[in-house]
Design a protein around this motif. Structure first.
Motif, PDB file in Angstrom:
ATOM      1  N   THR A  18       1.423  -2.077  -6.300  1.00 27.49           N
ATOM      2  CA  THR A  18       1.359  -1.310  -7.149  1.00 27.49           C
ATOM      3  C   THR A  18      -0.318  -1.575  -6.523  1.00 27.49           C
ATOM      4  N   LYS A  19      -0.961  -1.686  -6.760  1.00 28.93           N
ATOM      5  CA  LYS A  19      -2.336  -1.866  -5.621  1.00 28.93           C
ATOM      6  C   LYS A  19      -2.370  -1.075  -4.373  1.00 28.93           C
ATOM      7  N   VAL A  20      -1.691  -0.785  -3.766  1.00 29.87           N
ATOM      8  CA  VAL A  20      -1.798   0.197  -2.408  1.00 29.87           C
ATOM      9  C   VAL A  20      -1.326   0.929  -3.092  1.00 29.87           C
ATOM     10  N   ILE A  21      -0.030   1.449  -3.496  1.00 29.46           N
ATOM     11  CA  ILE A  21       0.187   2.838  -4.268  1.00 29.46           C
ATOM     12  C   ILE A  21      -0.938   2.964  -5.193  1.00 29.46           C
ATOM     13  N   GLN A  22      -1.677   2.430  -5.987  1.00 28.35           N
ATOM     14  CA  GLN A  22      -3.071   3.215  -6.432  1.00 28.35           C
ATOM     15  C   GLN A  22      -3.843   3.019  -5.316  1.00 28.35           C
ATOM     16  N   SER A  23      -4.013   3.075  -4.580  1.00 23.85           N
ATOM     17  CA  SER A  23      -4.672   3.003  -3.554  1.00 23.85           C
ATOM     18  C   SER A  23      -5.324   4.503  -2.780  1.00 23.85           C
ATOM     19  N   LEU A  24      -3.864   4.515  -2.623  1.00 19.66           N
ATOM     20  CA  LEU A  24      -3.008   5.791  -2.129  1.00 19.66           C
ATOM     21  C   LEU A  24      -2.939   6.808  -3.682  1.00 19.66           C
ATOM     22  N   ASN A  25      -2.463   6.883  -4.265  1.00 18.03           N
ATOM     23  CA  ASN A  25      -2.822   8.480  -5.545  1.00 18.03           C
ATOM     24  C   ASN A  25      -4.730   8.204  -5.499  1.00 18.03           C
ATOM     25  N   ALA A  26      -5.326   8.092  -5.259  1.00 22.59           N
ATOM     26  CA  ALA A  26      -6.979   8.018  -5.580  1.00 22.59           C
ATOM     27  C   ALA A  26      -7.983   8.408  -4.390  1.00 22.59           C
ATOM     28  N   GLN A  27      -6.890   9.283  -3.516  1.00 23.60           N
ATOM     29  CA  GLN A  27      -7.710   9.640  -1.909  1.00 23.60           C
ATOM     30  C   GLN A  27      -7.849  10.853  -2.303  1.00 23.60           C
ATOM     31  N   THR A  28      -8.809  11.350  -1.972  1.00 24.45           N
ATOM     32  CA  THR A  28      -9.587  12.739  -1.863  1.00 24.45           C
ATOM     33  C   THR A  28      -8.999  13.854  -1.006  1.00 24.45           C
ATOM     34  N   GLU A  29      -8.628  13.758   0.076  1.00 26.17           N
ATOM     35  CA  GLU A  29      -7.483  14.463   0.748  1.00 26.17           C
ATOM     36  C   GLU A  29      -6.407  14.200   0.170  1.00 26.17           C
ATOM     37  N   ARG A  30      -5.824  15.143  -0.054  1.00 30.50           N
ATOM     38  CA  ARG A  30      -4.309  15.080  -0.347  1.00 30.50           C
ATOM     39  C   ARG A  30      -3.062  15.707   0.490  1.00 30.50           C
ATOM     40  N   ASP A  91       1.038  -3.404   4.791  1.00 26.22           N
ATOM     41  CA  ASP A  91       2.326  -3.915   3.073  1.00 26.22           C
ATOM     42  C   ASP A  91       0.821  -4.830   1.511  1.00 26.22           C
ATOM     43  N   ASP A  92      -0.379  -4.806   2.374  1.00 27.96           N
ATOM     44  CA  ASP A  92      -1.265  -5.774   1.789  1.00 27.96           C
ATOM     45  C   ASP A  92      -2.221  -4.806   1.817  1.00 27.96           C
ATOM     46  N   ALA A  93      -3.143  -3.675   1.937  1.00 28.90           N
ATOM     47  CA  ALA A  93      -4.284  -2.980   2.268  1.00 28.90           C
ATOM     48  C   ALA A  93      -4.134  -2.303   0.830  1.00 28.90           C
ATOM     49  N   TYR A  94      -5.330  -1.792   1.217  1.00 26.96           N
ATOM     50  CA  TYR A  94      -5.883  -0.546  -0.573  1.00 26.96           C
ATOM     51  C   TYR A  94      -7.029  -0.250   0.743  1.00 26.96           C
ATOM     52  N   LEU A  95      -7.255   1.116  -0.242  1.00 26.28           N
ATOM     53  CA  LEU A  95      -7.876   2.338   0.841  1.00 26.28           C
ATOM     54  C   LEU A  95      -9.231   2.150  -0.190  1.00 26.28           C
ATOM     55  N   GLU A  96     -10.342   2.882   0.216  1.00 30.52           N
ATOM     56  CA  GLU A  96     -11.500   3.411  -0.442  1.00 30.52           C
ATOM     57  C   GLU A  96     -10.444   4.839  -0.478  1.00 30.52           C
ATOM     58  N   PRO A  97     -11.266   5.902  -1.661  1.00 27.96           N
ATOM     59  CA  PRO A  97     -10.781   6.748  -2.006  1.00 27.96           C
ATOM     60  C   PRO A  97     -11.443   7.905  -1.074  1.00 27.96           C
TER      61      PRO A  97
END
Length: 142
Positions: A18-30, A91-97
């Protein structure tokens, strides 16, 4: 064809999905597309990862393993796209937007750059609901 193919292999780590996918959804690059391989070989794990993906606002490609093939699952995912840029995401990473945007900008601005990566934070505990606690110490990856 997307500019960026984001590839993730999950292996008994659905608690992070869930957190991984949320960080991807928040990306400014679409201009990216998600390719996921679940190496867990467990129908309950597959279901939890798929549930997290289906809650996403982005399209995705999901492959559920019958046999764990390890890191070579990325080869299977590579065959599913022809994107000029590929991001192998943990699989356990999250990204800045702005992470994906910054990576592509750097690659496109320097003809000598073949790869890029960002700062790494370590988990101090598994996610609790939507809350994740990380250490403040950054690991220098240069």
């Amino acid at each position: 064809m997307p500019k960026i193919a984001v590839q993730i292999i999950f292996t008994h780590t659905s608690m992070f999905a869930t957190k991984v996918i949320q960080s991807l959804n928040a990306q400014t690059e679409r201009d990216w597309e998600l390719f996921v391989y679940d190496n867990s070989c467990d129908s309950e794990e597959h279901a939890r990862v798929r549930d997290a993906l289906e809650a996403s606002i982005r399209p995705f490609h999901f492959t559920a393993a019958e046999k764990n093939v390890g890191f070579t699952a990325h080869n299977i995912l590579f065959r599913q796209h022809h994107a000029p840029y590929v991001f192998l995401m943990q699989d356990d990473a999250y990204l800045e937007p702005d992470y994906l945007h910054a990576c592509v900008t750097r690659l496109e601005s320097d003809e000598h750059a073949a790869s890029v990566n960002g700062l790494i934070f370590r988990w101090t505990q598994a996610p609790q609901g939507n809350e994740i606690v990380t250490q403040e110490t950054k690991i220098d990856t240069t």
